[in-house]
Write a protein that holds these residues in place. Structure first.
Motif, PDB file in Angstrom:
ATOM      1  N   TYR A 188       0.926  -1.139   0.152  1.00 22.40           N
ATOM      2  CA  TYR A 188       0.061  -0.071   0.042  1.00 22.40           C
ATOM      3  C   TYR A 188       0.972   1.240  -0.053  1.00 22.40           C
ATOM      4  N   THR A 189       1.994   1.044  -0.618  1.00 20.61           N
ATOM      5  CA  THR A 189       2.890   2.461  -0.765  1.00 20.61           C
ATOM      6  C   THR A 189       2.074   3.603  -1.302  1.00 20.61           C
ATOM      7  N   HIS A 190       1.363   3.332  -2.320  1.00 16.47           N
ATOM      8  CA  HIS A 190       0.769   4.408  -3.060  1.00 16.47           C
ATOM      9  C   HIS A 190       0.041   5.134  -2.302  1.00 16.47           C
ATOM     10  N   TRP A 191      -0.821   4.599  -1.404  1.00 19.10           N
ATOM     11  CA  TRP A 191      -1.754   5.171  -0.516  1.00 19.10           C
ATOM     12  C   TRP A 191      -1.539   6.701   0.251  1.00 19.10           C
ATOM     13  N   GLU A 192      -0.377   6.711   0.864  1.00 23.76           N
ATOM     14  CA  GLU A 192       0.060   7.688   1.710  1.00 23.76           C
ATOM     15  C   GLU A 192       0.131   8.991   0.645  1.00 23.76           C
ATOM     16  N   PRO A 193       1.098   8.918  -0.323  1.00 23.56           N
ATOM     17  CA  PRO A 193       1.234  10.141  -1.277  1.00 23.56           C
ATOM     18  C   PRO A 193      -0.249  10.541  -1.812  1.00 23.56           C
ATOM     19  N   ALA A 194      -0.936   9.516  -2.314  1.00 23.70           N
ATOM     20  CA  ALA A 194      -2.363   9.901  -2.757  1.00 23.70           C
ATOM     21  C   ALA A 194      -3.180  10.534  -1.629  1.00 23.70           C
ATOM     22  N   TYR A 195      -3.134  10.212  -0.525  1.00 27.66           N
ATOM     23  CA  TYR A 195      -4.156  10.609   0.657  1.00 27.66           C
ATOM     24  C   TYR A 195      -3.731  12.037   1.071  1.00 27.66           C
ATOM     25  N   LEU A 196      -2.332  12.097   1.104  1.00 28.00           N
ATOM     26  CA  LEU A 196      -1.607  13.559   1.379  1.00 28.00           C
ATOM     27  C   LEU A 196      -2.006  14.650   0.313  1.00 28.00           C
ATOM     28  N   LYS A 197      -2.044  14.253  -0.821  1.00 27.56           N
ATOM     29  CA  LYS A 197      -2.635  15.123  -1.921  1.00 27.56           C
ATOM     30  C   LYS A 197      -3.920  15.446  -1.853  1.00 27.56           C
ATOM     31  N   LYS A 198      -4.726  14.436  -1.309  1.00 24.29           N
ATOM     32  CA  LYS A 198      -6.276  14.637  -1.069  1.00 24.29           C
ATOM     33  C   LYS A 198      -6.463  15.713   0.192  1.00 24.29           C
ATOM     34  N   LEU A 199      -5.684  15.603   1.088  1.00 24.26           N
ATOM     35  CA  LEU A 199      -5.977  16.484   2.166  1.00 24.26           C
ATOM     36  C   LEU A 199      -5.359  17.988   1.761  1.00 24.26           C
ATOM     37  N   LYS A 200      -4.382  18.134   1.006  1.00 24.66           N
ATOM     38  CA  LYS A 200      -3.922  19.283   0.477  1.00 24.66           C
ATOM     39  C   LYS A 200      -4.954  19.865  -0.213  1.00 24.66           C
ATOM     40  N   LYS A 201      -5.676  19.087  -1.127  1.00 25.17           N
ATOM     41  CA  LYS A 201      -6.425  19.720  -2.132  1.00 25.17           C
ATOM     42  C   LYS A 201      -7.790  20.107  -1.091  1.00 25.17           C
ATOM     43  N   LYS A 202      -7.947  19.649  -0.324  1.00 22.74           N
ATOM     44  CA  LYS A 202      -9.195  19.967   0.512  1.00 22.74           C
ATOM     45  C   LYS A 202      -8.991  20.999   1.683  1.00 22.74           C
ATOM     46  N   LYS A 203      -7.570  21.255   1.780  1.00 21.81           N
ATOM     47  CA  LYS A 203      -7.047  22.172   3.039  1.00 21.81           C
ATOM     48  C   LYS A 203      -7.165  21.689   4.174  1.00 21.81           C
ATOM     49  N   VAL A 204      -7.035  20.522   4.413  1.00 24.27           N
ATOM     50  CA  VAL A 204      -7.257  19.839   5.707  1.00 24.27           C
ATOM     51  C   VAL A 204      -5.917  19.290   6.364  1.00 24.27           C
ATOM     52  N   ARG A 205      -5.847  19.647   7.706  1.00 22.58           N
ATOM     53  CA  ARG A 205      -4.566  19.161   8.274  1.00 22.58           C
ATOM     54  C   ARG A 205      -4.831  18.406   9.471  1.00 22.58           C
ATOM     55  N   LEU A 206      -3.944  17.313   9.748  1.00 18.66           N
ATOM     56  CA  LEU A 206      -4.036  16.252  10.329  1.00 18.66           C
ATOM     57  C   LEU A 206      -3.515  16.543  11.873  1.00 18.66           C
ATOM     58  N   ALA A 207      -4.010  15.935  12.653  1.00 17.80           N
ATOM     59  CA  ALA A 207      -3.349  16.110  13.943  1.00 17.80           C
ATOM     60  C   ALA A 207      -1.782  16.073  13.878  1.00 17.80           C
ATOM     61  N   GLU A 208      -1.013  16.612  14.771  1.00 16.15           N
ATOM     62  CA  GLU A 208       0.386  16.445  14.324  1.00 16.15           C
ATOM     63  C   GLU A 208       1.158  15.049  14.657  1.00 16.15           C
ATOM     64  N   SER A 209       0.362  14.447  15.518  1.00 13.80           N
ATOM     65  CA  SER A 209       0.836  13.319  15.973  1.00 13.80           C
ATOM     66  C   SER A 209       0.827  11.992  14.510  1.00 13.80           C
ATOM     67  N   LEU A 210      -0.086  12.308  13.849  1.00 16.38           N
ATOM     68  CA  LEU A 210      -0.400  11.587  12.400  1.00 16.38           C
ATOM     69  C   LEU A 210       0.427  12.275  11.457  1.00 16.38           C
ATOM     70  N   THR A 211       0.589  13.559  11.451  1.00 15.93           N
ATOM     71  CA  THR A 211       1.363  14.292  10.259  1.00 15.93           C
ATOM     72  C   THR A 211       2.882  13.723  10.475  1.00 15.93           C
ATOM     73  N   GLN A 212       3.371  13.761  11.977  1.00 13.96           N
ATOM     74  CA  GLN A 212       4.599  13.264  12.103  1.00 13.96           C
ATOM     75  C   GLN A 212       4.992  11.798  11.573  1.00 13.96           C
ATOM     76  N   ARG A 213       4.142  10.887  11.738  1.00 13.59           N
ATOM     77  CA  ARG A 213       4.151   9.512  11.525  1.00 13.59           C
ATOM     78  C   ARG A 213       4.224   9.388   9.949  1.00 13.59           C
ATOM     79  N   PHE A 214       3.300  10.198   9.401  1.00 15.18           N
ATOM     80  CA  PHE A 214       3.652  10.303   7.524  1.00 15.18           C
ATOM     81  C   PHE A 214       4.880  10.739   7.206  1.00 15.18           C
TER      82      PHE A 214
END
Length: 104
Positions: free
Chosen positions: A60-86
């Motif tokens: 599932y290596t393709h999921w993270e970059p695709a999901y981060l792109k989706k978050l950026k497009k929707k202007k949504v920020r995750l909690a710092e703990s999840l962002t650090q994991r990514f």
């Protein structure tokens, strides 16, 4: 109030891996469950569970970059703990590599 965290779905929606989507690893039941979660803390916990599930299943290596792109497009920020994991690579991609080296 912060924006709702978008679904982890990355619009592949092909359920081939024992009922798991080949794009995001969710089952149809998990997709339905995510839609019913309203609290941001619970949505973030679901994302954490999903990344663990992806690591366990592998490929599932393709999921993270695709999901981060989706978050950026929707202007949504995750909690710092999840962002650090990514950003630290502690999601499915890194775990998959170590899992493959254990079996390879």
């Amino acid at each position: 109030m912060s924006k709702k965290i978008p679904s982890p779905c990355i619009d592949v929606c092909k359920f081939r891996r024992e009922g798991h989507c080949i794009g995001c690893s969710m089952t149809k039941a998990q997709k339905k469950l995510y839609k019913s979660i309203k609290k941001q803390e619970q949505q973030e916990a679901f994302l954490l569970m999903l990344t663990c599930q992806q690591a366990q299943m592998g490929r599932y290596t393709h999921w993270e970059p695709a999901y981060l792109k989706k978050l950026k497009k929707k202007k949504v920020r995750l909690a710092e703990s999840l962002t650090q994991r990514f950003s630290a690579g502690e999601t499915a991609g890194t775990r998959q590599t170590s899992r493959e080296s254990d079996h390879g």
